[in-house]
Motif scaffolding. Structure first.
Motif, PDB file in Angstrom:
ATOM      1  N   UNK A 168      -2.587   6.459 -10.342  1.00 52.28           N
ATOM      2  CA  UNK A 168      -1.360   7.254 -10.165  1.00 52.28           C
ATOM      3  C   UNK A 168      -1.113   7.532  -8.685  1.00 52.28           C
ATOM      4  N   UNK A 169      -2.191   7.825  -7.944  1.00 51.24           N
ATOM      5  CA  UNK A 169      -2.057   8.077  -6.511  1.00 51.24           C
ATOM      6  C   UNK A 169      -1.570   6.832  -5.778  1.00 51.24           C
ATOM      7  N   UNK A 170      -2.113   5.700  -6.166  1.00 56.39           N
ATOM      8  CA  UNK A 170      -1.754   4.430  -5.540  1.00 56.39           C
ATOM      9  C   UNK A 170      -0.295   4.072  -5.820  1.00 56.39           C
ATOM     10  N   UNK A 171       0.130   4.263  -7.062  1.00 56.78           N
ATOM     11  CA  UNK A 171       1.518   3.973  -7.421  1.00 56.78           C
ATOM     12  C   UNK A 171       2.480   4.854  -6.628  1.00 56.78           C
ATOM     13  N   UNK A 172       2.127   6.135  -6.490  1.00 62.01           N
ATOM     14  CA  UNK A 172       2.959   7.052  -5.715  1.00 62.01           C
ATOM     15  C   UNK A 172       3.025   6.605  -4.258  1.00 62.01           C
ATOM     16  N   UNK A 173       1.888   6.193  -3.722  1.00 60.36           N
ATOM     17  CA  UNK A 173       1.821   5.708  -2.340  1.00 60.36           C
ATOM     18  C   UNK A 173       2.721   4.492  -2.149  1.00 60.36           C
ATOM     19  N   UNK A 174       2.652   3.557  -3.090  1.00 55.68           N
ATOM     20  CA  UNK A 174       3.479   2.353  -3.006  1.00 55.68           C
ATOM     21  C   UNK A 174       4.964   2.675  -3.111  1.00 55.68           C
ATOM     22  N   UNK A 175       5.327   3.507  -4.080  1.00 56.68           N
ATOM     23  CA  UNK A 175       6.734   3.851  -4.284  1.00 56.68           C
ATOM     24  C   UNK A 175       7.314   4.582  -3.077  1.00 56.68           C
ATOM     25  N   UNK A 176       6.519   5.470  -2.485  1.00 58.89           N
ATOM     26  CA  UNK A 176       6.973   6.159  -1.268  1.00 58.89           C
ATOM     27  C   UNK A 176       7.209   5.177  -0.137  1.00 58.89           C
ATOM     28  N   UNK A 177       6.291   4.239  -0.011  1.00 61.20           N
ATOM     29  CA  UNK A 177       6.387   3.253   1.068  1.00 61.20           C
ATOM     30  C   UNK A 177       7.629   2.370   0.897  1.00 61.20           C
ATOM     31  N   UNK A 178       7.893   1.969  -0.341  1.00 65.21           N
ATOM     32  CA  UNK A 178       9.047   1.102  -0.604  1.00 65.21           C
ATOM     33  C   UNK A 178      10.351   1.867  -0.397  1.00 65.21           C
ATOM     34  N   UNK A 179      10.419   3.096  -0.914  1.00 61.37           N
ATOM     35  CA  UNK A 179      11.679   3.849  -0.857  1.00 61.37           C
ATOM     36  C   UNK A 179      11.944   4.432   0.534  1.00 61.37           C
ATOM     37  N   UNK A 180      10.934   5.000   1.159  1.00 62.71           N
ATOM     38  CA  UNK A 180      11.144   5.667   2.445  1.00 62.71           C
ATOM     39  C   UNK A 180      11.166   4.684   3.611  1.00 62.71           C
TER      40      UNK A 180
END
Length: 295
Positions: free
Chosen positions: A162-174
């Motif tokens: 879950x932490x990794x997915x959040x990290x990836x999604x933040x990186x892609x969106x931001x």
């Protein structure tokens, strides 16, 4: 990133056959296929770990094989041919700082500390899950424009995942980076993807925008009076599964005319249920011998 007409033969076997697709900025694109279909070969070919037999890869409209400085805009860490196996975390950071001019050392160390990865152990000494987590930390710290991740969640526990997915999604969106990803866990992949490519026999046989698919295609579970699947169903639906008398099928669409024809055969049950990425996988890649059909 634009992949144009790439082909690759290994040991006289054609693995990739005229593959083309575009990965847009800020997009997460999944490559889906059965084991051995060529997903890893595709990633290695894009990253120039394999020389292409045909085709090209373009970033910002330029061929990266000609403009080799563009390779630092692409991150891919090969799980098998890994150059950092004997290095520890600090050494790896320094090594990648030489490869990627925009490598963010401060972010790298902060993420390592936040996820409590040991700095004194070599990559080889990490568990499989720790290696998976570290690969993603290294990728986002590289500040590469395109991240290519092959089975990135393999071995991660639920909390770290879950932490990794959040990290990836933040990186892609931001940061508006792009992600090209494969995973055997289609349920996890579905929560991330904007678009999916289906790879079969070395070719891309289908492409899906997931939101559009869920709005148009219909997954239906059905029961019929007879033990045979009616011809109207076989003609208009991909059969996903048969369990006892319950048939599950995927319709590209159910028009009013088709609905009327189905009503005429008076199904015992004809109920729409939620469609998933796994359904798209099954519809494209399941052969009849993979499940038992009615006699």
């Amino acid at each position: 990133m634009l992949v144009k007409n790439i082909s690759k033969t290994i040991d006289n076997q054609l693995i990739l056959d005229d593959i083309s697709f575009e990965l847009n900025q800020g997009e997460i694109l999944g490559v889906i296929g059965r084991n051995g279909v060529g997903k890893t070969t595709l990633f290695r070919s894009i990253a120039n770990h394999y020389l292409l037999d045909q085709g090209s890869v373009l970033i910002d409209g330029k061929n990266i094989e000609v403009n080799r400085e563009l390779y630092e805009k692409l991150f891919y860490l090969d799980n098998q041919n890994n150059p950092i196996m004997t290095m520890n975390v600090i050494t790896i950071g320094k090594f990648y700082q030489k490869i990627y001019s925009a490598f963010d050392q401060e972010k790298y160390i902060k993420l390592i500390e936040n996820h409590q990865l040991p700095k004194n152990k070599s990559y080889r000494q990490f568990s499989k899950g720790m290696q998976g987590l570290f690969n993603i930390i290294l990728g986002v710290s590289s500040n590469a424009q395109v991240l290519i991740l092959d089975e990135p969640f393999d071995g991660l526990d639920v909390i770290v995942k879950k932490q990794v997915m959040k990290l990836l999604l933040n990186e892609i969106s931001l940061a508006q980076k792009s992600l090209l990803i494969s995973s055997h866990n289609l349920i996890e992949l579905e929560t991330l993807l904007d678009r999916a490519l289906i790879l079969k026999n070395g070719k891309i046989v289908n492409e899906y925008h997931l939101e559009e698919v869920k709005g148009s295609m219909k997954k239906v579970q059905m029961v019929f009076k007879d033990k045979k699947i009616p011809e109207i169903i076989k003609k208009n639906a991909e059969i996903l599964s048969v369990q006892g008398r319950v048939v599950v099928g995927l319709f590209k669409e159910i028009t009013p005319v088709l609905k009327e024809e189905i009503n005429r055969i008076e199904p015992v049950l004809f109920e729409e249920i939620p469609i998933t990425l796994e359904d798209l996988f099954s519809a494209n890649l399941t052969d009849e011998q993979d499940f038992q059909l009615f006699n």
